[in-house]
Structure formats: structure tokens, C-alpha cells
Design an enzyme around this catalytic site. Structure first.
Site, PDB file in Angstrom:
ATOM      1  CG  HIS A 148      -3.576  -0.758  -2.381  1.00 41.60           C
ATOM      2  ND1 HIS A 148      -4.309   0.825  -2.397  1.00 41.60           N
ATOM      3  CD2 HIS A 148      -3.844  -0.727  -1.227  1.00 41.60           C
ATOM      4  CE1 HIS A 148      -4.388   1.247  -1.270  1.00 41.60           C
ATOM      5  NE2 HIS A 148      -3.925   0.445  -0.372  1.00 41.60           N
TER       6      HIS A 148
ATOM      7  CE  LYS B  69      -7.163   0.452   0.123  1.00 39.55           C
ATOM      8  NZ  LYS B  69      -7.868   1.343   1.127  1.00 39.55           N
TER       9      LYS B  69
ATOM     10  CB  SER C  47      -0.998  -0.240   1.434  1.00 38.30           C
ATOM     11  OG  SER C  47      -0.342  -0.064   2.202  1.00 38.30           O
TER      12      SER C  47
HETATM   13  C1  LIG Z   1      -3.394  -2.994   2.555  1.00 41.73           C
HETATM   14  C2  LIG Z   1      -4.569  -2.389   2.470  1.00 41.73           C
HETATM   15  N1  LIG Z   1      -5.379  -3.805   3.138  1.00 41.73           N
HETATM   16  C3  LIG Z   1      -6.641  -3.324   3.252  1.00 41.73           C
HETATM   17  C4  LIG Z   1      -7.131  -2.387   3.872  1.00 41.73           C
HETATM   18  C5  LIG Z   1      -8.238  -1.590   4.631  1.00 41.73           C
HETATM   19  O1  LIG Z   1      -9.482  -1.760   3.674  1.00 41.73           O
HETATM   20  P1  LIG Z   1     -10.655  -1.139   4.121  1.00 41.73           P
HETATM   21  O2  LIG Z   1     -10.157   0.630   4.197  1.00 41.73           O
HETATM   22  O3  LIG Z   1     -11.640  -1.803   2.965  1.00 41.73           O
HETATM   23  O4  LIG Z   1     -10.379  -1.324   5.077  1.00 41.73           O
HETATM   24  C6  LIG Z   1      -6.207  -1.273   3.117  1.00 41.73           C
HETATM   25  C7  LIG Z   1      -6.705   0.234   3.396  1.00 41.73           C
HETATM   26  O5  LIG Z   1      -6.068   1.302   3.468  1.00 41.73           O
HETATM   27  C8  LIG Z   1      -5.296  -1.366   2.815  1.00 41.73           C
HETATM   28  O6  LIG Z   1      -4.050  -0.169   2.027  1.00 41.73           O
END
Ligand SMILES: Cc1ncc(COP(=O)(O)O)c(C=O)c1O
Length: 393
Positions: A210, A240, A182
Site C-alpha cells: 500500500h 494496487k 493495510s
Molecule cells: C499488505 C498486503 N500485502 C499483500 C497483499 C496481496 O497482494 P496481491 O493482491 O497482489 O496478492 C495485500 C492485498 O490485499 C496487502 O494488503
């Protein structure tokens, strides 16, 4: 209570001293790329709305229609009355898209990881986590009460050494990694991780929050030619590239059934608002129909990287690492003065000494604006010390 307020005030002062205090800024996203903040129109290069589907008419219409039919909230947990009919359709579509037997939709990506890992392993078991994995993989690992060990970022040799040392002491093991990382935008070495997992009977959980919608023809990091891999636990988010909200796990039918019986963050929470499930379905339709559109964010990121002389990115995320938190804040302020919104990313989101601007490119970013951004980055952020970024303001 006085002691509580004193504690909070002292903690905040400590964060302030390190330039690590966070504040919330009212931001109105007026289109998929333009925002209004403090009365100014800014072009955002920090949203995860990679395909700008948050504002796509078909996605908004699907959400509105579901809202009219099913109401605003789900009303209860999915296991009580919150399992509106759109869920089955979305889960079938996600499973098909990710080539698994089944899927399960959670309230968010964060909630998904908090539920998945503790449903699979407990205190006798082992979880090996990439050191740069997202906070919610760490959260899920810790909640499981298993032994949690980190392996060096994308270092297959280190992971193998840890597995050789530790695996036999634990009945079950999970390996957890981001697909597309991320904060750095690189893709995990998924084929090698999958092979190691198989050889050591560990279960590979890939969080591709992502990757979905933007790499591998829109199907995610494990569908990219160079990183094609058979991943047993494919987790991701609807929040996203899909422009909606929610999380998911795609896996075999028994694993998904187990989630429905054991994942506490699925069972003991209200189902997603029907409008979000409908929006995700409409977004998936668009992504499946138009792979060329899905490819655009990475193409834009590559064009930017070429212009500033950075290595070719594998995803729409391009980090500009600046070091100390103050340098990242100063760089963000400088870009804002020139009409760009790029929030500074500071520890603990990224390791100490690696505060950065995390640029995210989206399908509709105008090429001319990308060139203008590249010029600023080239002039102020790549060739000069962090102190001179502050001085240039
Ligand atoms: C790699 C990763 N996993 C999970 C999440 C969390 O997802 P959500 O925004 O749907 O809670 C994020 C969000 O920032 C992320 O970057």
C-alpha cells in the site's frame, strides 16, 4: 459427501450468527472511482486503485498491445516458456525505482510472500511478524516451518526484547512487517526496525503493497522522509496503485537469484499474463513522471480527516473503527444508501472488536463528494453508538 456438506453448512451458520459470513456482490467498475452494484451507481471509497490507473488510457493501451503481440496467457511457468521479454524490463525498472540491485516479479503479492519467506528460512529458524501484518506474511511465515512469533504492533521495544530472548537459538531470522499497514494506514517504524535487524543479524522484509505509488514520492514507505530506511527485502504488489496485477521482491542480486531457484510460488506456477506486465510498466512510467499526481490520494485522505476531526493519516487509508461486525455492516449499508461504496471490514481480517469501515482515498475523488462523505461519517459514525447507526437507516 454428506459429512462434508454438513461440516460446511454448520461452519457457515456459525459465521452467520457472528455477522461474519462473506458473500460476493457483482460489481462493475465503470471508471477508476465509479462502480455499478445492484443497478446503482456508487462512488467507491474502498478500492486500492489509489491512482485510478486501472482505467487510465495509457495503461489500458499498453495492456491491449501486449495482448495482441504475446497472447492472453503466459502459457507456462517463467522457467519453462512463460518468461516473455516484458519481464526483464519490468524487473529492471522496479529495481531502479526501489534502489536495489535486482527484482523478481511473482504472480501476485500474496504468492510473493508465500514464496519469499520459505526460500530464506526453515524449521530451525525464526520469523518475527508484526501482529497486524497482512495475512500473506503470516502465510509465508507458517509455510516456512520456522518458529513464528508475533511482536506487538510497531512496538520496537517488544521486538528488541524478543530478539534478545530468541535470536541466538536460531541460525537465521526474518522480521516481517507491512510498510503501510493495510487496514490501519499507518506506516511501520522502518528506520528503527532496520537498525534492530542489522544489530541482531535478522533480515527485514517490508511488504509495501500500500506504499508503492502513493507515499515517498511514489517510491514507497521507506522513501518517506520520516521513515527513510535501508530495507534488505522490499516486497510489494503491482495490483494496487499500479492498477495491474502481480507481486515483486526488490533485493540484492544474490537474493533475487536465490528466489529464482528456491521460491516455490514463483517456480511452480504460470507466469503473469503479458498484458499485466505491460500495464505495470506503463503505470510505473506515469508514476515516475508525475510525483504531484502520486501525492494526491494522501492529500485527499488528509482533507477528509481534517473535516471529520481524525488524526492526520500517513497514507490514503483511513479506518473508522466501529467495534462489532454488525455495526460495521450497518454503517456500510447507510453509506450505500447515500451513494457510497465502502465495504465493511470484519474479523478475521481485523482483530475482534475492531470491525470497521476502511476508507481509501484516490487521486480522482471529487472534493465535493469527500465533503459529503465526511458529513455522513461525522453525523452517524463518530458521535453515535453503533446501535444508532443501525437505527438511522
Ligand atoms: C499488505 C498486503 N500485502 C499483500 C497483499 C496481496 O497482494 P496481491 O493482491 O497482489 O496478492 C495485500 C492485498 O490485499 C496487502 O494488503
Amino acid at each position: 459427501m454428506r459429512s462434508l456438506d454438513e461440516f460446511a453448512t454448520a461452519k457457515l451458520a456459525e459465521l452467520e450468527r457472528g455477522s461474519l459470513r462473506r458473500t460476493l456482490a457483482d460489481t462493475t467498475r465503470v471508471t477508476g472511482i465509479w462502480t455499478l452494484r445492484n443497478g446503482r451507481r456508487l462512488l467507491s471509497f474502498c478500492c486500492n486503485d489509489y491512482l485510478n490507473l486501472t482505467h487510465h488510457p495509457a495503461v489500458k493501451d499498453a495492456a491491449s498491445e501486449a495482448l495482441q503481440i504475446y497472447g492472453v496467457g503466459a502459457g507456462a511457468s517463467r522457467f519453462v516458456t512463460g518468461n516473455h521479454p516484458l519481464y526483464a524490463e519490468l524487473e529492471a525498472r522496479l529495481a531502479r525505482w526501489k534502489d536495489t540491485e535486482a527484482a523478481c516479479v511473482f504472480g501476485s503479492g500474496y504468492l510473493a510472500n508465500l514464496g519469499i519467506i520459505p526460500a530464506l528460512v526453515g524449521e530451525d529458524d525464526l520469523v518475527l511478524v508484526d501482529e497486524l501484518a497482512h495475512a500473506c506474511l503470516w502465510g509465508g511465515a507458517r509455510l516456512s516451518h520456522a518458529t513464528v512469533t508475533s511482536f506487538r504492533h510497531s512496538d520496537v521495544g517488544h521486538l528488541e526484547a524478543l530478539l534478545k530472548q530468541q535470536r541466538r537459538r536460531h541460525p537465521r531470522a526474518v522480521i516481517a512487517t507491512d510498510g503501510v499497514f493495510s487496514m490501519d494506514g499507518d506506516i511501520a517504524p522502518l528506520p528503527a526496525l532496520a537498525e534492530l535487524a542489522l544489530r541482531h543479524d535478522a533480515w527485514l522484509l517490508c511488504d509495501d503493497a500500500h506504499g508503492l505509488g502513493v507515499v515517498g514520492g511514489g517510491r514507497g514507505a521507506n522513501f518517506v522522509e520520516a521513515t527513510k530506511a535501508d530495507i534488505t527485502l522490499q516486497m510489494g504488489t503491482l495490483s494496487k496503485a499500479l492498477g495491474a496485477y502481480g507481486g515483486y521482491l526488490c533485493a540484492s542480486a544474490p537474493v533475487i537469484d536465490l528466489m529464482r531457484n528456491r521460491a516455490r510460488s514463483l517456480i511452480y506456477t504460470t507466469g503473469l499474463p503479458p498484458a499485466m506486465v505491460a500495464a505495470a510498466l506503463a503505470a510505473l512510467d506515469l508514476i515516475e513522471r508525475d510525483p504531484a499526481y502520486s501525492a494526491r490520494p494522501v492529500e485527499k485522505a488528509k482533507a477528509f480527516a481534517r473535516q471529520v476531526g481524525l488524526p492526520e493519516p500517513a497514507s490514503p487509508i483511513v479506518p473508522i473503527v466501529l467495534g462489532e461486525a454488525e455495526a460495521a455492516l450497518a454503517a456500510a449499508r447507510l453509506l450505500e444508501e447515500h451513494g457510497f461504496l465502502v465495504t465493511a471490514i470484519r474479523p478475521p481480517t481485523v482483530p475482534r472488536g475492531t470491525a470497521r469501515l476502511r476508507l481509501t482515498f484516490t487521486a480522482q475523488h471529487p472534493d465535493g463528494e469527500i465533503e459529503r462523505l465526511a458529513e455522513l461519517v461525522r453525523a452517524h459514525m463518530l458521535t453515535q453508538s453503533p446501535a444508532s447507526v443501525a437505527a438511522a437507516q
